[in-house]
Motif scaffolding. Structure first.
Motif, PDB file in Angstrom:
ATOM      1  N   VAL A 134       0.844  -1.204   0.000  1.00 27.61           N
ATOM      2  CA  VAL A 134       0.000   0.000   0.000  1.00 27.61           C
ATOM      3  C   VAL A 134       0.876   1.250   0.000  1.00 27.61           C
ATOM      4  O   VAL A 134       0.632   2.202  -0.752  1.00 27.61           O
ATOM      5  CB  VAL A 134      -0.947  -0.011   1.225  1.00 27.61           C
ATOM      6  N   LYS A 135       1.919   1.245   0.830  1.00 35.20           N
ATOM      7  CA  LYS A 135       2.836   2.389   0.888  1.00 35.20           C
ATOM      8  C   LYS A 135       3.576   2.572  -0.429  1.00 35.20           C
ATOM      9  O   LYS A 135       3.834   3.699  -0.858  1.00 35.20           O
ATOM     10  CB  LYS A 135       3.835   2.194   2.033  1.00 35.20           C
ATOM     11  N   MET A 136       3.919   1.465  -1.085  1.00 33.20           N
ATOM     12  CA  MET A 136       4.627   1.568  -2.366  1.00 33.20           C
ATOM     13  C   MET A 136       3.769   2.250  -3.427  1.00 33.20           C
ATOM     14  O   MET A 136       4.248   3.076  -4.205  1.00 33.20           O
ATOM     15  CB  MET A 136       5.050   0.177  -2.839  1.00 33.20           C
ATOM     16  N   LYS A 137       2.494   1.896  -3.466  1.00 35.03           N
ATOM     17  CA  LYS A 137       1.584   2.524  -4.431  1.00 35.03           C
ATOM     18  C   LYS A 137       1.431   4.014  -4.126  1.00 35.03           C
ATOM     19  O   LYS A 137       1.390   4.852  -5.032  1.00 35.03           O
ATOM     20  CB  LYS A 137       0.229   1.827  -4.394  1.00 35.03           C
ATOM     21  N   LYS A 138       1.384   4.360  -2.822  1.00 36.49           N
ATOM     22  CA  LYS A 138       1.301   5.762  -2.431  1.00 36.49           C
ATOM     23  C   LYS A 138       2.564   6.513  -2.836  1.00 36.49           C
ATOM     24  O   LYS A 138       2.499   7.678  -3.252  1.00 36.49           O
ATOM     25  CB  LYS A 138       1.084   5.864  -0.924  1.00 36.49           C
ATOM     26  N   MET A 139       3.718   5.860  -2.727  1.00 38.21           N
ATOM     27  CA  MET A 139       4.969   6.495  -3.148  1.00 38.21           C
ATOM     28  C   MET A 139       4.939   6.820  -4.631  1.00 38.21           C
ATOM     29  O   MET A 139       5.439   7.864  -5.064  1.00 38.21           O
ATOM     30  CB  MET A 139       6.152   5.591  -2.805  1.00 38.21           C
ATOM     31  N   LYS A 140       4.340   5.941  -5.430  1.00 37.02           N
ATOM     32  CA  LYS A 140       4.201   6.224  -6.862  1.00 37.02           C
ATOM     33  C   LYS A 140       3.349   7.473  -7.068  1.00 37.02           C
ATOM     34  O   LYS A 140       3.698   8.360  -7.858  1.00 37.02           O
ATOM     35  CB  LYS A 140       3.577   5.038  -7.592  1.00 37.02           C
ATOM     36  N   GLN A 141       2.239   7.541  -6.358  1.00 34.99           N
ATOM     37  CA  GLN A 141       1.338   8.683  -6.483  1.00 34.99           C
ATOM     38  C   GLN A 141       2.031   9.979  -6.085  1.00 34.99           C
ATOM     39  O   GLN A 141       1.783  11.038  -6.672  1.00 34.99           O
ATOM     40  CB  GLN A 141       0.096   8.456  -5.624  1.00 34.99           C
ATOM     41  N   GLU A 142       2.905   9.886  -5.083  1.00 39.00           N
ATOM     42  CA  GLU A 142       3.614  11.072  -4.608  1.00 39.00           C
ATOM     43  C   GLU A 142       4.942  11.282  -5.326  1.00 39.00           C
ATOM     44  O   GLU A 142       5.705  12.187  -4.969  1.00 39.00           O
ATOM     45  CB  GLU A 142       3.848  10.946  -3.099  1.00 39.00           C
ATOM     46  N   GLU A 169       8.766   4.427 -19.928  1.00 41.30           N
ATOM     47  CA  GLU A 169       8.094   5.611 -19.396  1.00 41.30           C
ATOM     48  C   GLU A 169       6.602   5.585 -19.714  1.00 41.30           C
ATOM     49  O   GLU A 169       5.762   5.921 -18.865  1.00 41.30           O
ATOM     50  CB  GLU A 169       8.725   6.883 -19.964  1.00 41.30           C
ATOM     51  N   ALA A 170       6.257   5.158 -20.931  1.00 40.67           N
ATOM     52  CA  ALA A 170       4.849   5.079 -21.311  1.00 40.67           C
ATOM     53  C   ALA A 170       4.109   4.064 -20.438  1.00 40.67           C
ATOM     54  O   ALA A 170       2.979   4.310 -19.996  1.00 40.67           O
ATOM     55  CB  ALA A 170       4.734   4.702 -22.790  1.00 40.67           C
ATOM     56  N   ILE A 171       4.728   2.926 -20.185  1.00 47.56           N
ATOM     57  CA  ILE A 171       4.120   1.899 -19.327  1.00 47.56           C
ATOM     58  C   ILE A 171       3.942   2.449 -17.917  1.00 47.56           C
ATOM     59  O   ILE A 171       2.887   2.275 -17.294  1.00 47.56           O
ATOM     60  CB  ILE A 171       4.982   0.626 -19.318  1.00 47.56           C
ATOM     61  N   SER A 172       4.949   3.125 -17.412  1.00 49.57           N
ATOM     62  CA  SER A 172       4.904   3.662 -16.049  1.00 49.57           C
ATOM     63  C   SER A 172       3.772   4.662 -15.881  1.00 49.57           C
ATOM     64  O   SER A 172       3.102   4.706 -14.838  1.00 49.57           O
ATOM     65  CB  SER A 172       6.246   4.311 -15.695  1.00 49.57           C
ATOM     66  N   LYS A 173       3.546   5.465 -16.893  1.00 55.15           N
ATOM     67  CA  LYS A 173       2.467   6.463 -16.834  1.00 55.15           C
ATOM     68  C   LYS A 173       1.097   5.813 -16.940  1.00 55.15           C
ATOM     69  O   LYS A 173       0.114   6.323 -16.391  1.00 55.15           O
ATOM     70  CB  LYS A 173       2.648   7.493 -17.949  1.00 55.15           C
ATOM     71  N   GLU A 174       1.020   4.694 -17.634  1.00 56.34           N
ATOM     72  CA  GLU A 174      -0.255   4.031 -17.881  1.00 56.34           C
ATOM     73  C   GLU A 174      -0.737   3.240 -16.665  1.00 56.34           C
ATOM     74  O   GLU A 174      -1.948   3.105 -16.447  1.00 56.34           O
ATOM     75  CB  GLU A 174      -0.114   3.088 -19.078  1.00 56.34           C
ATOM     76  N   LEU A 175       0.199   2.730 -15.873  1.00 59.08           N
ATOM     77  CA  LEU A 175      -0.160   1.852 -14.761  1.00 59.08           C
ATOM     78  C   LEU A 175      -0.372   2.628 -13.469  1.00 59.08           C
ATOM     79  O   LEU A 175       0.255   3.660 -13.234  1.00 59.08           O
ATOM     80  CB  LEU A 175       0.942   0.819 -14.530  1.00 59.08           C
ATOM     81  N   ILE A 208       0.163   0.928 -10.631  1.00 62.88           N
ATOM     82  CA  ILE A 208       1.147   0.288  -9.750  1.00 62.88           C
ATOM     83  C   ILE A 208       2.558   0.727 -10.152  1.00 62.88           C
ATOM     84  O   ILE A 208       2.788   1.133 -11.292  1.00 62.88           O
ATOM     85  CB  ILE A 208       1.029  -1.253  -9.795  1.00 62.88           C
ATOM     86  N   PRO A 209       3.515   0.650  -9.239  1.00 56.05           N
ATOM     87  CA  PRO A 209       4.870   1.105  -9.543  1.00 56.05           C
ATOM     88  C   PRO A 209       5.587   0.206 -10.554  1.00 56.05           C
ATOM     89  O   PRO A 209       5.354  -1.002 -10.616  1.00 56.05           O
ATOM     90  CB  PRO A 209       5.594   1.046  -8.189  1.00 56.05           C
TER      91      PRO A 209
END
Length: 287
Positions: free
Chosen positions: A10-18, A194-200, A202-203
């Motif tokens: 959960v924290k990892m997903k929040k880190m992506k958002q932040e 980068e495109a994959i990272s923006k689309e998902l 999850i990190p």
């Protein structure tokens, strides 16, 4: 001293958002795991790359589930406050779900991992889903997948043409849909990663996948140039050359023993004179 608390998914997903990058490093034993944790890494990967790095194989294919459990357990002892992901090795998750679950159970119960990593995309999504539904976090892995190196024709960069880019995107989405908490992108072109990272949601954790990923992973021995025959890699930055320091240190030890410089006066223990007399007879050990 503040006790470090392990991350969770959960924290990892929040880190992506932040937009806080994740740091991951491989480790294969107690001391490397302990040092990695003390250095502040977010996640430790017990990778089947241990086959190449510490077991002397040419590929990861010979690595067994026993190897992974053994090394995972050692890492868990060294990094008790870090999130640990352990690879499922070659051909341990391509048969029945029951067989896959047996391997997952060993890694989690005997290896004390917090999650498992599986290589592959859409073709293993049903397996990822089953493992996640059983309560085990799964880290996906696409791009260059070393367990498939013989099939994909060697260690080649992935995502260099449109068809390959679309395949990687589809694989990433399939893994996310199956419940993977994050995905490793290995040797993928920067633009596609980068495109994959923006689309998902999850990190993504890149290794040779450029600057657009949500985190980075490198092999412990690459970061420290810890190898007898180290080969430079374009996607790796080395931060210390302990391989040369080790070589020099051992060489100096050998030379000092040969010259009887070591052990010196400061390295020995003296017995009481009465003990010496009892061994040799009084007066027989002079100057």
């Amino acid at each position: 001293m503040t006790v470090k608390h392990a991350l969770n998914i959960v924290k990892m997903k929040k880190m992506k958002q932040e937009q806080i990058p994740l740091t991951m490093i491989t480790a294969y034993d107690y001391p490397s795991a302990r040092l990695a944790e003390e250095a502040g890494v977010d996640l430790i990967l017990v990778g089947d790359s241990l086959g190449n790095v510490v077991l002397g194989y040419d590929t990861t294919i010979p690595v067994t589930i026993e190897d992974m459990v053994y090394h995972s357990r050692a890492v868990a002892r060294g990094a008790q406050h870090t999130f640990i992901v352990t690879d499922l090795p070659f051909m341990t998750y391509h048969g029945s779900i029951d067989e896959t679950m047996r391997q997952v159970r060993r890694v989690m119960q005997e290896g004390h991992a917090h999650a498992v990593k599986l290589e592959g995309g859409a073709e293993i999504a049903h397996t990822v889903q089953a493992v996640v539904q059983a309560g085990v976090p799964v880290l996906g892995h696409i791009g260059l997948t070393p367990q498939s190196v013989n099939q994909i024709g060697g260690y080649r960069i992935q995502g260099k043409d449109q068809a390959d880019a679309e395949r990687l995107m589809a694989d990433a989405k399939a893994l996310e849909q199956a419940g993977a908490f994050a995905i490793v992108l290995e040797l993928v072109t920067e633009q596609v990663a980068e495109a994959i990272s923006k689309e998902l949601a999850i990190p993504t954790i890149g290794i040779g996948a450029g600057r657009g990923c949500d985190g980075q992973v490198l092999v412990f021995h690459d970061v420290l140039k810890y190898a007898p025959d180290y080969r430079e890699k374009k996607f790796v930055k080395t931060y210390a050359d302990i391989g040369e320091q080790i070589r020099q240190g051992i060489s100096e030890y050998v030379n000092e023993v040969k010259k009887r410089v070591f052990p010196g006066e400061q390295h020995v223990f003296a017995a009481d004179e009465k003990v010496v007399d009892g061994l040799y007879g009084k007066g027989k050990v002079e100057g």
